[in-house]
Design a protein around this motif. Structure first.
Motif, short mmCIF file in Angstrom:
data_model
loop_
_atom_site.label_atom_id
_atom_site.label_comp_id
_atom_site.label_asym_id
_atom_site.label_seq_id
_atom_site.Cartn_x
_atom_site.Cartn_y
_atom_site.Cartn_z
N LEU A 116 0.83 -1.21 0.00
CA LEU A 116 0.00 0.00 0.00
C LEU A 116 0.86 1.25 0.00
O LEU A 116 0.53 2.25 -0.66
N THR A 117 1.94 1.24 0.75
CA THR A 117 2.82 2.41 0.79
C THR A 117 3.50 2.63 -0.54
O THR A 117 3.62 3.78 -1.02
N GLN A 118 3.92 1.56 -1.18
CA GLN A 118 4.60 1.70 -2.47
C GLN A 118 3.64 2.13 -3.58
O GLN A 118 4.10 2.62 -4.62
N ARG A 119 2.34 1.96 -3.37
CA ARG A 119 1.36 2.39 -4.37
C ARG A 119 0.75 3.74 -4.05
O ARG A 119 -0.26 4.12 -4.63
N ALA A 120 1.34 4.48 -3.10
CA ALA A 120 0.74 5.72 -2.63
C ALA A 120 1.06 6.92 -3.50
O ALA A 120 0.55 8.01 -3.25
N LEU A 121 1.91 6.79 -4.51
CA LEU A 121 2.23 7.93 -5.38
C LEU A 121 1.00 8.34 -6.19
O LEU A 121 0.23 7.48 -6.65
#
Length: 654
Positions: A60-65
């Motif tokens: 989820l963090t890596q897809r937050a852009l």
């Protein structure tokens, strides 16, 4: 979590906020990645299991852009040093929070699942289970309390404690993330004590992880099944390509996996080995193999079945731990039942398969949060098989003792003259005893278990594992139980050093007072005239050696104790060395010491068989015998060499 806790269409960032380009958002995400992943981990539902939460939090963090090149940021203060006023951080934090809340929504047949509700495609780890390092009792209790909250309430608690946001800012963040009732989430979060400092502990850090193998037996079976399926497809294709194609009359594919009779028998509660209560009295062996089955739930077939099934194939929500060098695979055949009963707020089953002890525990009100612990006990004798840990709670530990134990007590190693406190024994189960590994603050005490049987008394200490470690004292090769006044005094300054051995698979720890040394300038130091052997002007040298169940990995500490000190100072330490052991009962160590007059000395001592000691490097000198005192300068480095009486050399312990 109920579907109405998060709005179906999250609110968009306020258009009044600054515009953030994707490069700025990426810089904020990379700089604050550990904090963002920790936030996602805290908000995700604990019911998914620690391993799944770790991977999902990272995904989820890596897809937050943001998808666009320029995106309006929410006008919400970050209230954190290094992040205050950073619109890029506010934007990616909002996206992390929003997707973490969506991931906790239940799947329904009326709507397509959202991307956050599906297992993450990346990152993936094959062959390993990853989960954060375990914290103490306070962290575990907080994690259990957070699991009772809804997703928005966990988010409110994390924003308060991790992000240090005021309640008004929390409401804005929750509303922007799509929470329908921010005030209700804050009110629900108020029901949990404000232990915000614990959120920074390793228990909630998905970036500092422990790795354990997945179910090796299941993995092997799945590989065999995949190979068999591949072979079947090849045969099928070949047959279909023959003239008049199709299967032959006797053609058949191999099954996905073959049933193993011994493995199936290992899962049958009726086939558990149960030993007679009097078997140990006439047996030639005195170890776990002669323990009878005890506890109030030994007849609970459903509980025993669950314990055996979890041992064979633990699910993703089961927390599995094992001492170093201990495989966690299922038993090869029906194990032996040692205990099944209620311990505080849990149902506990203890099993033994001939070289491992396994502990299964589940809450009394369900199976969510079950744990499975393993410890090697191969080669255990009467002393090492005297007790196992049943459970730990509220800073205390309960033990299940061997059937030959007649009396149990607790004593404080830091107070050798205080005597032992009696512990009640009920069907082999001790009353609660303070656990030294669950304490907080400084080391002012170290409580150990004292057991009495027909052969005498012995001490065992909890080091955070399933089997407590045995404490001994005396010369290597012929150690004695820590029962007399002299042995207890020997252990007093070094009790707190046992904390360095936590979770290392320690079988026994021996303390050997190998020498005493007169301190230079003793009279100037204010100790008066020195007296031999334990006088005020003499320091003690003690070597503690911790042996492990796996044989290798022994840890050795040479410690130096000055008169009036409460703790021993570590002069040298090493791993996987024979020093202080039965095979090499010798040791040589040195320390820089400042006298009461302000002068620095290098003090060195060897075991009594040392004929001479020499030192070179930053300071040089030599002495005949097992003691060396040389004037030195503060901070110098030197190398010690010794010669034994039989002519062999011995190096200084580092």
């Amino acid at each position: 979590m109920q579907p109405q806790d998060v709005a179906q269409r999250p609110a968009s960032p306020s258009p009044a906020g600054p515009v953030v380009d994707v490069e700025q958002a990426e810089a904020a995400l990379v700089e604050h990645y550990p904090r963002l992943v920790r936030l996602a981990y805290l908000v995700l539902p604990p019911s998914t299991g620690r391993g799944r939460r770790v991977l999902t939090a990272h995904a989820l963090t890596q897809r937050a852009l943001p998808r666009g090149n320029r995106t309006p940021a929410p006008v919400i203060p970050t209230q954190s040093t290094g992040r205050d006023g950073d619109p890029g951080y506010a934007l990616v934090r909002l996206q992390v929070l929003r997707t973490a809340l969506e991931a906790g929504l239940p799947l329904t047949r009326k709507a397509w699942p959202r991307r956050a509700q599906l297992p993450p495609l990346l990152p993936q780890v094959w062959g390993l289970k990853l989960f954060p390092r375990s914290g103490g009792a306070d962290e575990l209790a907080l994690d259990q309390r957070l699991s009772t909250l809804s997703g928005p309430a966990r988010a409110a608690y994390a924003l308060r404690g991790l992000e240090r946001l005021e309640d008004d800012a929390v409401r804005k963040v929750l509303a922007a993330a799509g929470v329908a009732d921010p005030d209700g989430a804050l009110l629900e979060a108020d029901g949990i004590p404000a232990q915000y400092g614990l959120l920074d502990s390793p228990e909630f850090d998905p970036c500092s992880l422990q790795a354990r193998p997945t179910d090796l037996m299941r993995r092997r079976q799945q590989l065999k099944a995949a190979l068999a399926a591949g072979a079947a497809l090849l045969v099928c294709g070949a047959l279909l390509g023959l003239p008049g194609g199709g299967w032959g009359p006797d053609g058949a594919a191999a099954p996905p996996y073959a049933r193993n009779a011994s493995a199936q028998a290992a899962l049958d509660p009726a086939k558990l080995t149960r030993v007679s209560p009097a078997a140990w009295r006439s047996s030639a062996r005195t170890d776990f193999s002669v323990w009878p089955a005890r506890g109030d739930l030994t007849g609970d077939t459903a509980l025993l079945r669950r314990a055996l099934a979890v041992w064979a194939r633990p699910g993703g929500t089961v927390q599995v731990s094992a001492t170093p060098g201990t495989p966690s695979g299922g038993p090869a055949g029906p194990p032996q039942l040692l205990y099944a009963g209620t311990v505080d707020a849990a149902r506990v089953v203890i099993l033994y398969d001939g070289w491992r002890v396994a502990r299964y525990a589940e809450p009394k009100d369900g199976t969510q949060g079950a744990v499975l612990d393993f410890a090697r006990v191969d080669g255990a004798g009467r002393a090492e098989s005297s007790a196992v840990v049943l459970g730990r709670s509220d800073g205390n530990v309960r033990y299940l003792t061997a059937p030959w134990v007649e009396k149990a007590g607790g004593r404080d190693l830091r107070k050798p003259g205080s005597g032992a406190m009696d512990l009640a024994l009920t069907d082999g189960v001790t009353a609660p005893l303070a656990s030294p590994v669950l304490r907080s603050g400084g080391c002012t005490s170290w409580h150990v278990l004292q057991l009495t049987d027909g052969t005498g008394k012995r001490l065992l200490t909890d080091l955070g594992e399933l089997v407590p470690a045995r404490l001994t004292s005396g010369r290597p090769g012929s150690p004695r139980e820590v029962s007399g006044a002299e042995a207890l005094r020997t252990w007093k300054p070094y009790a707190c050093s046992l904390g360095t051995l936590r979770s290392a698979g320690v079988r026994s720890v021996n303390a050997w007072a190998f020498n005493k040394q007169r301190l230079p300038d003793a009279s100037e130091a204010g100790w008066g005239s020195p007296r031999p052997e334990g006088g005020a002007g003499y320091a003690a040298w003690v070597c503690t050696r911790a042996e492990t169940w796996r044989g290798g990995g022994a840890r050795v500490l040479a410690q130096f104790h000055t008169p009036g000190g409460t703790h021993g100072a570590v002069a040298a330490k090493a791993e996987n060395v024979p020093a202080c052991g039965a095979r090499h009962p010798h040791v040589l160590a040195g320390v820089l010491w400042k006298s009461g007059a302000g002068d620095w000395y290098l003090l060195a001592a060897g075991s009594r068989e040392t004929a001479s000691i020499r030192v070179k490097g930053g300071v040089s000198g030599s002495a005949r015998g097992s003691l060396l005192t040389v004037p030195a300068e503060r901070g110098v480095r030197a190398e010690l060499k010794g010669t034994l009486r039989d002519g062999r050399s011995v190096g200084g312990l580092h």
